[in-house]
Design a protein around this motif. Structure first.
Motif, mmCIF file in Angstrom:
data_model
loop_
_atom_site.group_PDB
_atom_site.id
_atom_site.type_symbol
_atom_site.label_atom_id
_atom_site.label_comp_id
_atom_site.label_asym_id
_atom_site.label_seq_id
_atom_site.Cartn_x
_atom_site.Cartn_y
_atom_site.Cartn_z
ATOM 1 N N PHE A 15 27.030 44.721 30.507
ATOM 2 C CA PHE A 15 28.413 44.932 30.087
ATOM 3 C C PHE A 15 29.320 45.091 31.298
ATOM 4 O O PHE A 15 30.418 44.528 31.353
ATOM 5 C CB PHE A 15 28.518 46.161 29.178
ATOM 6 N N ALA A 16 28.859 45.845 32.300
ATOM 7 C CA ALA A 16 29.652 46.046 33.512
ATOM 8 C C ALA A 16 29.867 44.733 34.255
ATOM 9 O O ALA A 16 30.962 44.477 34.779
ATOM 10 C CB ALA A 16 28.967 47.062 34.417
ATOM 11 N N THR A 17 28.846 43.893 34.295
ATOM 12 C CA THR A 17 28.978 42.581 34.939
ATOM 13 C C THR A 17 30.023 41.738 34.226
ATOM 14 O O THR A 17 30.873 41.105 34.859
ATOM 15 C CB THR A 17 27.624 41.854 34.941
ATOM 16 N N MET A 18 29.957 41.725 32.903
ATOM 17 C CA MET A 18 30.895 40.924 32.120
ATOM 18 C C MET A 18 32.332 41.427 32.308
ATOM 19 O O MET A 18 33.252 40.634 32.506
ATOM 20 C CB MET A 18 30.518 40.974 30.642
ATOM 21 N N VAL A 19 32.521 42.733 32.276
ATOM 22 C CA VAL A 19 33.862 43.298 32.441
ATOM 23 C C VAL A 19 34.391 43.039 33.841
ATOM 24 O O VAL A 19 35.562 42.681 34.017
ATOM 25 C CB VAL A 19 33.855 44.810 32.126
ATOM 26 N N ASN A 20 33.538 43.200 34.848
ATOM 27 C CA ASN A 20 33.962 42.953 36.225
ATOM 28 C C ASN A 20 34.444 41.518 36.402
ATOM 29 O O ASN A 20 35.510 41.271 36.974
ATOM 30 C CB ASN A 20 32.802 43.253 37.180
ATOM 31 N N CYS A 21 33.672 40.559 35.918
ATOM 32 C CA CYS A 21 34.067 39.160 36.047
ATOM 33 C C CYS A 21 35.318 38.857 35.234
ATOM 34 O O CYS A 21 36.176 38.085 35.664
ATOM 35 C CB CYS A 21 32.917 38.250 35.631
ATOM 36 N N ALA A 22 35.438 39.476 34.060
ATOM 37 C CA ALA A 22 36.628 39.265 33.233
ATOM 38 C C ALA A 22 37.879 39.791 33.937
ATOM 39 O O ALA A 22 38.947 39.164 33.873
ATOM 40 C CB ALA A 22 36.462 39.936 31.878
ATOM 41 N N LEU A 23 37.758 40.913 34.612
ATOM 42 C CA LEU A 23 38.909 41.452 35.347
ATOM 43 C C LEU A 23 39.307 40.530 36.500
ATOM 44 O O LEU A 23 40.492 40.322 36.753
ATOM 45 C CB LEU A 23 38.599 42.857 35.859
ATOM 46 N N TRP A 24 38.316 39.972 37.201
ATOM 47 C CA TRP A 24 38.631 39.036 38.288
ATOM 48 C C TRP A 24 39.269 37.766 37.753
ATOM 49 O O TRP A 24 40.189 37.215 38.366
ATOM 50 C CB TRP A 24 37.382 38.705 39.102
ATOM 51 N N VAL A 25 38.773 37.282 36.609
ATOM 52 C CA VAL A 25 39.384 36.097 35.997
ATOM 53 C C VAL A 25 40.829 36.401 35.625
ATOM 54 O O VAL A 25 41.732 35.597 35.887
ATOM 55 C CB VAL A 25 38.581 35.632 34.765
ATOM 56 N N GLY A 26 41.063 37.547 35.022
ATOM 57 C CA GLY A 26 42.425 37.937 34.664
ATOM 58 C C GLY A 26 43.326 38.071 35.880
ATOM 59 O O GLY A 26 44.479 37.636 35.866
ATOM 60 N N TYR A 27 42.790 38.655 36.945
ATOM 61 C CA TYR A 27 43.565 38.796 38.176
ATOM 62 C C TYR A 27 43.961 37.441 38.741
ATOM 63 O O TYR A 27 45.118 37.205 39.085
ATOM 64 C CB TYR A 27 42.753 39.583 39.213
ATOM 65 N N GLY A 28 43.002 36.539 38.839
ATOM 66 C CA GLY A 28 43.281 35.218 39.403
ATOM 67 C C GLY A 28 44.222 34.398 38.534
ATOM 68 O O GLY A 28 45.030 33.622 39.030
ATOM 69 N N PHE A 29 44.122 34.579 37.217
ATOM 70 C CA PHE A 29 44.935 33.793 36.295
ATOM 71 C C PHE A 29 46.353 34.343 36.154
ATOM 72 O O PHE A 29 47.299 33.586 35.952
ATOM 73 C CB PHE A 29 44.259 33.750 34.919
ATOM 74 N N LEU A 30 46.525 35.643 36.285
ATOM 75 C CA LEU A 30 47.827 36.257 36.039
ATOM 76 C C LEU A 30 48.686 36.434 37.295
ATOM 77 O O LEU A 30 49.808 36.932 37.191
ATOM 78 C CB LEU A 30 47.650 37.614 35.348
ATOM 79 N N LYS A 31 48.176 36.046 38.459
ATOM 80 C CA LYS A 31 48.991 36.106 39.668
ATOM 81 C C LYS A 31 50.157 35.129 39.537
ATOM 82 O O LYS A 31 50.110 34.180 38.757
ATOM 83 C CB LYS A 31 48.159 35.728 40.892
ATOM 84 N N ASP A 32 51.220 35.387 40.295
ATOM 85 C CA ASP A 32 52.374 34.479 40.270
ATOM 86 C C ASP A 32 51.944 33.055 40.627
ATOM 87 O O ASP A 32 52.305 32.104 39.957
ATOM 88 C CB ASP A 32 53.454 34.957 41.239
ATOM 89 N N LYS A 33 51.209 32.934 41.703
ATOM 90 C CA LYS A 33 50.627 31.644 42.074
ATOM 91 C C LYS A 33 49.138 31.741 41.728
ATOM 92 O O LYS A 33 48.386 32.451 42.381
ATOM 93 C CB LYS A 33 50.801 31.389 43.571
ATOM 94 N N ARG A 34 48.734 31.057 40.671
ATOM 95 C CA ARG A 34 47.367 31.200 40.162
ATOM 96 C C ARG A 34 46.332 30.889 41.226
ATOM 97 O O ARG A 34 46.451 29.942 41.980
ATOM 98 C CB ARG A 34 47.166 30.304 38.944
ATOM 99 N N ASP A 35 45.310 31.716 41.259
ATOM 100 C CA ASP A 35 44.238 31.585 42.230
ATOM 101 C C ASP A 35 43.021 30.986 41.519
ATOM 102 O O ASP A 35 42.128 31.692 41.064
ATOM 103 C CB ASP A 35 43.915 32.959 42.813
ATOM 104 N N TRP A 36 43.010 29.655 41.403
ATOM 105 C CA TRP A 36 41.980 28.959 40.631
ATOM 106 C C TRP A 36 40.565 29.146 41.160
ATOM 107 O O TRP A 36 39.627 29.219 40.353
ATOM 108 C CB TRP A 36 42.327 27.485 40.497
#
Length: 57
Positions: A15-36
């Motif tokens: 669960f911690a692995t899944m949440v950690n990766c989900a947070l990084w995906v959200g961070y990269g996707f929600l930045k002003d300039k997306r970090d693909w």
């Protein structure tokens, strides 16, 4: 490795692995300039973490 051997594994770790990766995906996707590269690199972690979580139950 426990999941592959047929034994129940730790739900917390998967669960911690899944949440950690989900947070990084959200961070990269929600930045002003997306970090693909961050999104693409961590999205499989969300998927595989969810699969491992289901098999650990």
């Amino acid at each position: 490795m426990l999941n592959l051997a047929g034994q129940k594994g730790s739900v917390v770790q998967t669960f911690a692995t899944m949440v950690n990766c989900a947070l990084w995906v959200g961070y990269g996707f929600l930045k002003d300039k997306r970090d693909w590269p961050i999104v693409v690199a961590n999205f499989p972690g969300v998927v595989f973490g969810a699969v491992a979580l289901v098999t650990a139950l």
